[in-house]
Design a protein around this motif. Structure first.
Motif, PDB file in Angstrom:
ATOM      1  N   HIS A  79      34.224  40.361  48.352  1.00 22.16           N
ATOM      2  CA  HIS A  79      34.155  42.065  48.013  1.00 22.16           C
ATOM      3  C   HIS A  79      33.873  42.361  46.528  1.00 22.16           C
ATOM      4  O   HIS A  79      34.323  43.557  47.043  1.00 22.16           O
ATOM      5  N   GLY A  80      33.221  41.367  45.686  1.00 23.92           N
ATOM      6  CA  GLY A  80      33.168  42.346  44.355  1.00 23.92           C
ATOM      7  C   GLY A  80      34.365  42.449  43.684  1.00 23.92           C
ATOM      8  O   GLY A  80      35.203  41.506  44.074  1.00 23.92           O
ATOM      9  N   ALA A  81      34.519  43.216  43.256  1.00 20.82           N
ATOM     10  CA  ALA A  81      35.583  43.012  41.642  1.00 20.82           C
ATOM     11  C   ALA A  81      37.085  44.330  42.797  1.00 20.82           C
ATOM     12  O   ALA A  81      37.845  43.847  42.236  1.00 20.82           O
ATOM     13  N   ALA A  82      36.945  44.749  43.179  1.00 20.32           N
ATOM     14  CA  ALA A  82      37.690  45.393  43.931  1.00 20.32           C
ATOM     15  C   ALA A  82      38.462  44.655  45.304  1.00 20.32           C
ATOM     16  O   ALA A  82      39.299  44.219  45.408  1.00 20.32           O
ATOM     17  N   GLY A  83      37.552  43.189  46.029  1.00 15.31           N
ATOM     18  CA  GLY A  83      37.709  42.138  46.781  1.00 15.31           C
ATOM     19  C   GLY A  83      38.835  41.648  45.848  1.00 15.31           C
ATOM     20  O   GLY A  83      39.951  40.462  46.048  1.00 15.31           O
ATOM     21  N   ALA A  84      38.757  40.673  44.122  1.00 14.38           N
ATOM     22  CA  ALA A  84      38.503  40.625  43.908  1.00 14.38           C
ATOM     23  C   ALA A  84      40.499  40.920  43.031  1.00 14.38           C
ATOM     24  O   ALA A  84      41.232  40.336  43.868  1.00 14.38           O
ATOM     25  N   ILE A  85      40.489  42.160  42.651  1.00 13.96           N
ATOM     26  CA  ILE A  85      41.445  42.824  42.400  1.00 13.96           C
ATOM     27  C   ILE A  85      42.946  42.426  43.929  1.00 13.96           C
ATOM     28  O   ILE A  85      44.258  42.223  44.205  1.00 13.96           O
ATOM     29  N   ALA A  86      42.632  43.298  45.491  1.00 13.49           N
ATOM     30  CA  ALA A  86      43.116  43.019  46.457  1.00 13.49           C
ATOM     31  C   ALA A  86      43.808  41.415  46.508  1.00 13.49           C
ATOM     32  O   ALA A  86      44.798  41.370  46.931  1.00 13.49           O
ATOM     33  N   ALA A  87      42.766  40.796  46.113  1.00 18.69           N
ATOM     34  CA  ALA A  87      42.840  39.965  47.132  1.00 18.69           C
ATOM     35  C   ALA A  87      44.492  39.170  45.984  1.00 18.69           C
ATOM     36  O   ALA A  87      44.833  38.263  46.436  1.00 18.69           O
ATOM     37  N   GLY A  88      44.336  39.156  44.691  1.00 15.94           N
ATOM     38  CA  GLY A  88      44.916  38.325  43.749  1.00 15.94           C
ATOM     39  C   GLY A  88      46.073  39.306  44.622  1.00 15.94           C
ATOM     40  O   GLY A  88      46.952  39.052  44.152  1.00 15.94           O
ATOM     41  N   ILE A  89      46.176  40.535  44.124  1.00 13.74           N
ATOM     42  CA  ILE A  89      47.838  41.292  44.479  1.00 13.74           C
ATOM     43  C   ILE A  89      48.320  40.762  45.798  1.00 13.74           C
ATOM     44  O   ILE A  89      49.605  40.815  45.815  1.00 13.74           O
ATOM     45  N   CYS A  90      47.394  40.902  46.743  1.00 11.17           N
ATOM     46  CA  CYS A  90      48.131  40.214  48.122  1.00 11.17           C
ATOM     47  C   CYS A  90      48.864  39.098  47.706  1.00 11.17           C
ATOM     48  O   CYS A  90      49.912  38.368  48.681  1.00 11.17           O
ATOM     49  N   PHE A  91      48.088  38.189  46.922  1.00  9.60           N
ATOM     50  CA  PHE A  91      48.408  36.557  46.943  1.00  9.60           C
ATOM     51  C   PHE A  91      50.161  36.338  46.099  1.00  9.60           C
ATOM     52  O   PHE A  91      50.925  36.010  46.939  1.00  9.60           O
ATOM     53  N   ILE A  92      50.202  37.761  45.366  1.00 11.08           N
ATOM     54  CA  ILE A  92      50.661  37.817  44.551  1.00 11.08           C
ATOM     55  C   ILE A  92      52.306  38.258  44.869  1.00 11.08           C
ATOM     56  O   ILE A  92      54.133  38.278  44.397  1.00 11.08           O
ATOM     57  N   GLY A 290      52.481  42.337  33.363  1.00 13.43           N
ATOM     58  CA  GLY A 290      52.335  41.423  32.137  1.00 13.43           C
ATOM     59  C   GLY A 290      51.615  40.012  32.349  1.00 13.43           C
ATOM     60  O   GLY A 290      50.714  39.488  31.734  1.00 13.43           O
ATOM     61  N   ILE A 291      52.202  39.004  33.076  1.00 11.01           N
ATOM     62  CA  ILE A 291      51.761  37.386  33.093  1.00 11.01           C
ATOM     63  C   ILE A 291      50.599  37.529  34.224  1.00 11.01           C
ATOM     64  O   ILE A 291      49.934  36.614  33.772  1.00 11.01           O
ATOM     65  N   PHE A 292      50.492  38.628  35.199  1.00 10.16           N
ATOM     66  CA  PHE A 292      48.859  38.288  36.469  1.00 10.16           C
ATOM     67  C   PHE A 292      48.003  38.747  35.340  1.00 10.16           C
ATOM     68  O   PHE A 292      46.714  38.382  35.738  1.00 10.16           O
ATOM     69  N   ALA A 293      48.303  39.845  34.915  1.00  7.51           N
ATOM     70  CA  ALA A 293      46.891  40.882  33.834  1.00  7.51           C
ATOM     71  C   ALA A 293      46.102  40.186  34.127  1.00  7.51           C
ATOM     72  O   ALA A 293      44.026  40.264  33.981  1.00  7.51           O
ATOM     73  N   PRO A 294      46.442  38.593  32.603  1.00  8.09           N
ATOM     74  CA  PRO A 294      45.489  38.037  31.672  1.00  8.09           C
ATOM     75  C   PRO A 294      44.303  37.651  32.907  1.00  8.09           C
ATOM     76  O   PRO A 294      42.669  37.834  32.624  1.00  8.09           O
ATOM     77  N   ALA A 295      44.831  37.214  33.679  1.00  5.33           N
ATOM     78  CA  ALA A 295      44.219  36.249  34.982  1.00  5.33           C
ATOM     79  C   ALA A 295      43.602  37.390  35.579  1.00  5.33           C
ATOM     80  O   ALA A 295      41.899  36.568  35.641  1.00  5.33           O
ATOM     81  N   PHE A 296      43.638  38.349  35.786  1.00  2.00           N
ATOM     82  CA  PHE A 296      41.984  39.163  36.452  1.00  2.00           C
ATOM     83  C   PHE A 296      40.715  39.148  35.218  1.00  2.00           C
ATOM     84  O   PHE A 296      40.301  40.130  35.749  1.00  2.00           O
ATOM     85  N   VAL A 297      41.825  39.719  34.078  1.00  2.00           N
ATOM     86  CA  VAL A 297      40.584  40.547  32.997  1.00  2.00           C
ATOM     87  C   VAL A 297      39.503  39.214  32.707  1.00  2.00           C
ATOM     88  O   VAL A 297      38.123  38.888  32.629  1.00  2.00           O
ATOM     89  N   PHE A 298      40.299  37.658  32.773  1.00  2.00           N
ATOM     90  CA  PHE A 298      40.227  36.817  32.802  1.00  2.00           C
ATOM     91  C   PHE A 298      38.244  36.305  33.436  1.00  2.00           C
ATOM     92  O   PHE A 298      37.304  36.287  33.463  1.00  2.00           O
ATOM     93  N   VAL A 299      39.149  36.417  34.923  1.00  2.00           N
ATOM     94  CA  VAL A 299      38.504  35.818  36.035  1.00  2.00           C
ATOM     95  C   VAL A 299      36.839  36.757  35.894  1.00  2.00           C
ATOM     96  O   VAL A 299      35.595  36.852  36.348  1.00  2.00           O
ATOM     97  N   LEU A 300      37.177  38.229  35.999  1.00  2.00           N
ATOM     98  CA  LEU A 300      36.279  39.534  35.682  1.00  2.00           C
ATOM     99  C   LEU A 300      35.432  39.362  35.251  1.00  2.00           C
ATOM    100  O   LEU A 300      34.176  40.039  34.818  1.00  2.00           O
TER     101      LEU A 300
END
Length: 383
Positions: A79-92, A290-300
């Motif tokens: 689901h694109g960028a929105a899916g990436a952010i939502a999937a990561g947040i739901c997992f964390i 802080g610790i998870f934000a870079p993972a989202f940035v790197f992947v996107l």
């Protein structure tokens, strides 16, 4: 390779799956990856094997929590960028809530005798996990002279110069890449590393009056540079939070390691435990962010930026140097944590047994921590 998944789910269905994965995902990144491969590729057929394998290969090259990054990759494909952010947040999110609640109970009862007795066997298990990390990450270092040199240089910098651990990681990567690909790289890139390090130090000092912002900045640096997964995180937390900043005691760090390993979801949510002890609920929230934000940035950004360099020999040699420096930080952490974990012959036996089980029998960390808690409960019952 097609980018279209074989059977794309709805946005809500995707979020529900990753929320469930965060609730049941015991065993750390290897278990998470195996679960996702089996369910997303073979079971639900949301991704094909080629897509999953490509994302796994890239995630292994990026700093940060590998299983979380694969989750973000999967969400992006679905689901694109929105899916990436939502999937990561739901997992964390499930692990964040659990670890924060445990931290609240821990902080309220941290000096209680019953809690010390309950965690008596957990601390040597946590130490065994650190030593296991040294062995796993240290194998390539032991057989390569250049990486061994970076390891000893990093250990000396941490032990005698008291250098910033993240700066040591950067310098280790730069030096190793320069040794392989030419001295011309050394001067310019080292200067850049020193400039970044100085900027980090200056901003940290400037924010001493704003502890929540300092907590966020500290964990943002960790998330941006940590390489080697949850094991590498332990060495960084020991150096930064215990030795340099004095935010945690070694006993608190050992307890945090055990909690992070025994709860489902990403091990990096140990940051929530540390953040809560330092700054309460706001501290837990900003440490996790802080610790998870870079993972989202790197992947996107990977397709646009990092995709051009991830296969470059220079980048791979840089990561080898970072890994050698990470092993140095882990060795130092194991030596420092040993005094807090090993009290008698029994705790030494527990540490040796836990190391043998996790290293040679591949027993999951959550099983070892669970067994250690059972020992503590039995000790409480008979005392």
């Amino acid at each position: 390779m097609t980018n279209d998944p074989p059977d794309r789910p709805s946005f809500i269905t995707m979020c529900a799956y990753f929320l469930r994965l965060g609730l049941i995902g015991f065993g750390g990144p290897p278990a998470h990856i195996a679960l996702m491969r089996r369910e997303l590729v073979e079971g639900r057929r949301w991704l094909n094997a080629e897509q999953f394998n490509a994302d796994l290969s890239t995630a292994n090259l990026l700093p940060g929590p590998t299983s979380t990054e694969i989750t973000i990759y999967a969400g992006h494909r679905l689901h694109g960028a929105a899916g990436a952010i939502a999937a990561g947040i739901c997992f964390i999110l499930p692990a964040f809530v659990m670890v924060t609640l445990i931290a609240m109970v821990y902080a309220a009862n941290g000096s209680a005798d019953w809690l010390a007795a309950l965690l008596y066997a957990v601390k040597p298990v946590a130490l065994a996990l650190v030593v296991s990390g040294v062995v796993q990450l240290g194998k390539p270092v032991a057989v390569n002279a250049r990486e061994a040199g970076v390891f000893f240089a990093g250990l000396a910098a941490l032990l005698f110069v008291k250098a910033d651990v993240l700066s040591v990681f950067v310098a280790g990567g730069v030096v190793h890449a320069a040794l392989v690909h030419g001295r011309a790289l050394l001067t310019g890139t080292n200067a850049g590393a020193l400039t970044v390090s100085a900027a980090w130090s200056g901003l940290s000092q400037a924010n001493e009056a704003a502890p929540t912002l300092l907590i966020f900045w500290t964990f943002l640096k960790i998330g941006a540079l940590i390489y080697g997964g949850g094991f590498a995180l332990i060495g960084v937390l020991q150096q930064l939070l215990v030795t340099d900043l004095g935010w945690l005691s070694q006993i608190q760090l050992l307890d945090g390691i055990a909690i992070g390993q025994s709860t489902p979801g990403p091990v990096f949510t140990t940051a929530a435990f540390a953040g809560y002890l330092v700054g309460g609920l706001p501290g837990a929230a900003v440490a996790t962010l802080g610790i998870f934000a870079p993972a989202f940035v790197f992947v996107l950004l990977e397709n646009a930026l990092l995709g051009r360099i991830k296969n470059a020999p220079l980048f791979r040699e840089f990561l080898k140097g970072v890994n050698a420096a990470v092993v140095a930080s882990l060795v130092l952490a194991a030596a420092q944590l040993g005094g807090s974990a090993l009290h008698d012959v029994f705790t030494l036996a527990i540490a040796i047994g836990a190391f043998a089980l996790t290293h040679w029998k591949n027993v999951g960390a959550h099983w070892l921590v669970g067994a250690a808690l059972l020992i503590g409960i039995i000790r409480l019952a008979v005392s």
